[in-house]
Design an enzyme around this catalytic site. Structure first.
Site, PDB file in Angstrom:
ATOM      1  N   HIS A 283      31.756  44.967  30.291  1.00 30.18           N
ATOM      2  CA  HIS A 283      31.747  43.655  29.650  1.00 30.18           C
ATOM      3  C   HIS A 283      33.153  43.072  29.567  1.00 30.18           C
ATOM      4  CE1 HIS A 283      30.607  40.365  27.273  1.00 30.18           C
ATOM      5  NE2 HIS A 283      30.291  40.934  26.137  1.00 30.18           N
ATOM      6  N   HIS A 322      29.845  37.000  40.006  1.00 29.77           N
ATOM      7  CA  HIS A 322      29.405  36.836  38.611  1.00 29.77           C
ATOM      8  C   HIS A 322      27.893  36.903  38.561  1.00 29.77           C
ATOM      9  CE1 HIS A 322      28.931  35.076  34.594  1.00 29.77           C
ATOM     10  NE2 HIS A 322      30.163  35.498  34.396  1.00 29.77           N
ATOM     11  N   ASP A 378      38.205  36.202  35.278  1.00 31.71           N
ATOM     12  CA  ASP A 378      39.040  37.381  35.094  1.00 31.71           C
ATOM     13  C   ASP A 378      40.003  37.616  36.241  1.00 31.71           C
ATOM     14  OD1 ASP A 378      38.256  38.114  32.593  1.00 31.71           O
ATOM     15  OD2 ASP A 378      36.461  39.133  33.314  1.00 31.71           O
TER      16      ASP A 378
HETATM   17  N1  CMC Z   1      33.115  43.053  45.408  1.00 31.79           N
HETATM   18  C1  CMC Z   1      32.403  43.438  46.482  1.00 31.79           C
HETATM   19  N2  CMC Z   1      31.088  43.247  46.628  1.00 31.79           N
HETATM   20  C2  CMC Z   1      30.454  42.654  45.612  1.00 31.79           C
HETATM   21  C3  CMC Z   1      31.132  42.217  44.444  1.00 31.79           C
HETATM   22  C4  CMC Z   1      32.511  42.438  44.387  1.00 31.79           C
HETATM   23  N3  CMC Z   1      33.210  42.023  43.325  1.00 31.79           N
HETATM   24  N4  CMC Z   1      30.254  41.640  43.602  1.00 31.79           N
HETATM   25  C5  CMC Z   1      29.058  41.717  44.205  1.00 31.79           C
HETATM   26  N5  CMC Z   1      29.187  42.319  45.429  1.00 31.79           N
HETATM   27  C6  CMC Z   1      28.148  42.499  46.427  1.00 31.79           C
HETATM   28  C7  CMC Z   1      27.186  43.623  46.064  1.00 31.79           C
HETATM   29  O1  CMC Z   1      27.608  44.848  46.611  1.00 31.79           O
HETATM   30  C8  CMC Z   1      25.909  43.113  46.676  1.00 31.79           C
HETATM   31  O2  CMC Z   1      25.990  43.314  48.056  1.00 31.79           O
HETATM   32  P1  CMC Z   1      24.674  43.758  48.894  1.00 31.79           P
HETATM   33  O3  CMC Z   1      23.657  42.664  48.658  1.00 31.79           O
HETATM   34  O4  CMC Z   1      25.116  43.882  50.310  1.00 31.79           O
HETATM   35  O5  CMC Z   1      24.250  45.064  48.285  1.00 31.79           O
HETATM   36  C9  CMC Z   1      25.965  41.604  46.475  1.00 31.79           C
HETATM   37  O6  CMC Z   1      27.362  41.296  46.430  1.00 31.79           O
HETATM   38  C10 CMC Z   1      25.284  41.129  45.181  1.00 31.79           C
HETATM   39  O7  CMC Z   1      25.906  41.802  44.122  1.00 31.79           O
HETATM   40  P2  CMC Z   1      25.218  42.255  42.771  1.00 31.79           P
HETATM   41  O8  CMC Z   1      25.927  43.484  42.287  1.00 31.79           O
HETATM   42  O9  CMC Z   1      23.752  42.279  42.916  1.00 31.79           O
HETATM   43  O10 CMC Z   1      25.600  41.042  41.845  1.00 31.79           O
HETATM   44  P3  CMC Z   1      25.471  41.048  40.292  1.00 31.79           P
HETATM   45  O11 CMC Z   1      25.125  39.663  39.914  1.00 31.79           O
HETATM   46  O12 CMC Z   1      24.596  42.135  39.826  1.00 31.79           O
HETATM   47  O13 CMC Z   1      26.945  41.431  39.849  1.00 31.79           O
HETATM   48  C11 CMC Z   1      29.081  41.335  38.919  1.00 31.79           C
HETATM   49  C12 CMC Z   1      27.800  40.569  39.198  1.00 31.79           C
HETATM   50  C13 CMC Z   1      30.041  40.455  38.119  1.00 31.79           C
HETATM   51  C14 CMC Z   1      28.758  42.615  38.118  1.00 31.79           C
HETATM   52  C15 CMC Z   1      29.718  41.746  40.269  1.00 31.79           C
HETATM   53  O14 CMC Z   1      29.931  40.597  41.062  1.00 31.79           O
HETATM   54  C16 CMC Z   1      31.019  42.525  40.095  1.00 31.79           C
HETATM   55  O15 CMC Z   1      30.967  43.742  39.902  1.00 31.79           O
HETATM   56  N6  CMC Z   1      32.183  41.837  40.164  1.00 31.79           N
HETATM   57  C17 CMC Z   1      33.453  42.485  39.947  1.00 31.79           C
HETATM   58  C18 CMC Z   1      33.698  42.681  38.461  1.00 31.79           C
HETATM   59  C19 CMC Z   1      34.130  41.405  37.765  1.00 31.79           C
HETATM   60  O16 CMC Z   1      34.990  40.694  38.232  1.00 31.79           O
HETATM   61  N7  CMC Z   1      33.526  41.143  36.612  1.00 31.79           N
HETATM   62  C20 CMC Z   1      33.888  39.981  35.793  1.00 31.79           C
HETATM   63  C21 CMC Z   1      32.783  39.018  35.663  1.00 31.79           C
HETATM   64  S1  CMC Z   1      33.305  37.538  34.793  1.00 31.79           S
HETATM   65  C22 CMC Z   1      33.513  38.052  33.168  1.00 31.79           C
HETATM   66  C23 CMC Z   1      32.722  37.286  32.181  1.00 31.79           C
HETATM   67  O17 CMC Z   1      32.036  36.321  32.486  1.00 31.79           O
HETATM   68  O18 CMC Z   1      32.788  37.666  31.004  1.00 31.79           O
END
Ligand code: CMC
Length: 464
Positions: A283, A322, A378
């Protein structure tokens, strides 16, 4: 042949609101049911009328992590992830960052409207005159080890506030609610700065009522001599970051505040639950991870290799992607503009060159664009904190300062919502039933006691 009946709730009303309804057929019985659709939702309790027989408990929904469940009605924050829109009380975040201040936004979140000049004056006066913490909070801090994580210390001291203000238990008293909002927004920066100074073994700096909210926080962190004049460019950037982080609708920590607050505990304890949730790496910890990643990349020349690693799923590009924003994060666009101003004040930071090049290359790369991965807030906030001299383990603490106004606004809204009750989810029971008690001499098992197997995803995911 299927027969049709209305579920309990729909039958009570007689008609469907706006004529919107959903007809479902239970193939176990052949019965059809009409469920009312309101605001794009069906009521989970309406499913309870769907039963195989009179003794049946009725149908429930299964939604671990509430990924498709609205837990409340809220008029505080609107997010449209596809369009990249974030609005507080209907006002776009871009306008708030340009024209407002964090304290005014905190008022807006809590009270629903922008304050008049006299309301803002009173609110600002009240916050500024409650920034001091009871001296015993210092003693509480002194009980922590020198290397205690500042977020753990903040969690403890916010919880402890409930013991200093026992009248806050009277949550139905509007004056008590107002005072709790004021005290929390006023004191959390003080508690956060105390935690930081403790980790350095430095004397605590008391609040300075002559300074504005963000200047005062910088002063409590960094003041070494008698006078300290925060750079206005840094104070402004911090204030904008505070606005950007003030609220983000039903994220993990806000849901925690609502859930714990629904027991009618005092607001300090409810907000402490929010701090605990924010502490988790999934988070509040992403900006810290961005910084770690930039340090690991070390120099611009290493970026292509790093991006290859991301594509091979050996790495994750922190600060990209995100859960909600799928085209761009409006907060990232705003904060990016302030990065240069901050670096002008603090001097160049080699990490910015790495971040800029990394962003450019990722945005040119089909791997990222096809997955709708764009920089989030971030990606830049950690850079700003680092440039200001704030250490990485304080980043989540700094996030908690503005989020306190969102938590308290959501807590107040929940308290005024006649539909809210104590949060009490259901479960699908998967364990044994009706087993006999076994005498200890007849039991078998391994010598070593280990916890149950972890079922977390292998790679920790960080997000809102
Ligand atoms: N780097 C590489 N690949 C990624 C990333 C990333 N940062 N984010 C998503 N992907 C890929 C993921 O592997 C998947 O690929 P595939 O379909 O080939 O398996 C695809 O993109 C969809 O990803 P997802 O994990 O299903 O997306 P999600 O909506 O569940 O995840 C997230 C969102 C924020 C957890 C993720 O994008 C992530 O881990 N980002 C890096 C951490 C980060 O910067 N977090 C801060 C968020 S903003 C803070 C706030 O709002 O409070």
């Amino acid at each position: 042949m299927a027969t049709e009946q209305k579920t309990e709730a729909a039958a009570t009303d007689g008609t469907s609101a706006g004529g919107d309804s959903l007809t479902v057929t239970d193939n176990r019985t052949g019965e059809s049911y009409e469920l009312e659709i309101t605001d794009g939702t069906v009521r989970a309790m309406d499913l309870r009328g769907i039963k195989v027989n009179e003794d049946d408990f009725g149908l429930m929904t299964y939604d671990p992590a509430f990924t498709n469940t609205a837990n409340c009605r809220s008029a505080i924050t609107y997010v449209d992830g596809e369009a990249g829109i974030l609005q507080h009380r209907g006002i776009p975040i871009e306008q708030l960052c340009e024209h407002s201040t964090y304290l005014e936004v905190a008022y807006l979140l809590g009270f629903g409207e922008l304050p008049t000049q006299s309301q803002l004056d009173r609110w600002t006066f009240d916050v500024i005159h409650h920034t001091f913490a009871h001296e015993d909070i210092k003693k509480l801090n002194e009980g922590f080890r020198h290397d205690a994580h500042p977020m753990g210390m903040l969690l403890a001291s916010v919880g402890a506030l409930s013991t200093f203000y026992p009248d806050a238990k009277r949550i139905d008293d509007p004056e008590e609610r107002y005072m709790a909002a004021i005290r929390l927004i006023a004191k959390v920066p003080t508690l956060a700065a105390f935690a930081y100074r403790h980790s350095l073994g430095l004397p605590y700096v008391y609040p300075d009522n002559e300074l504005n909210y963000s200047e005062n926080f910088l002063s409590m962190l960094f003041k070494m001599e008698n006078t300290y004049e925060p750079d206005p460019r840094l104070a402004k950037a911090l204030d904008v970051l505070f606005i950007l982080h003030a609220d983000h609708e039903q994220n993990c920590s806000t849901a925690a505040v609502r859930s714990v607050g629904s027991s009618q505990v005092d607001p300090y304890s409810a907000v402490a639950a929010g701090v605990a949730a924010l502490y988790g790496p999934l988070h509040g910890g992403a900006n810290e991870a961005v910084l770690r990643m930039l340090h690991e990349i070390e120099k611009v020349e290493n970026i292509p290799d790093f991006l290859e690693g991301v594509k091979n799923r050996e790495e994750r590009l922190m600060g990209f992607g995100h859960r909600v924003y799928k085209n761009y994060d409006p907060r990232a666009r705003i904060i990016k503009k302030h990065v240069e101003e901050v670096l002008e004040a603090t001097g160049d930071n080699p990490l910015l060159d790495i971040a800029t090049e990394l962003e450019k290359r990722a945005l040119d790369d089909d791997f990222f664009t096809s997955r709708k991965l764009y920089p989030n807030v971030d990606f830049y906030s950690g850079l700003i904190y680092e440039a200001m001299g704030i250490p990485a383990d304080m980043f989540t603490v700094v996030f908690a300062i503005p989020r306190t106004s969102g938590w308290i606004a959501q807590w107040m809204e929940m308290n005024g919502d006649p539909e809210q009750k104590i949060a009490r989810p259901r479960q699908i029971y998967t364990g044994d039933r009706d087993e006999d008690y076994v005498p200890i001499a007849d039991r078998e098992g391994p010598e070593k006691i280990t916890g149950p197997p972890a079922r977390r995803p292998k790679r920790p995911r960080r997000g809102a």
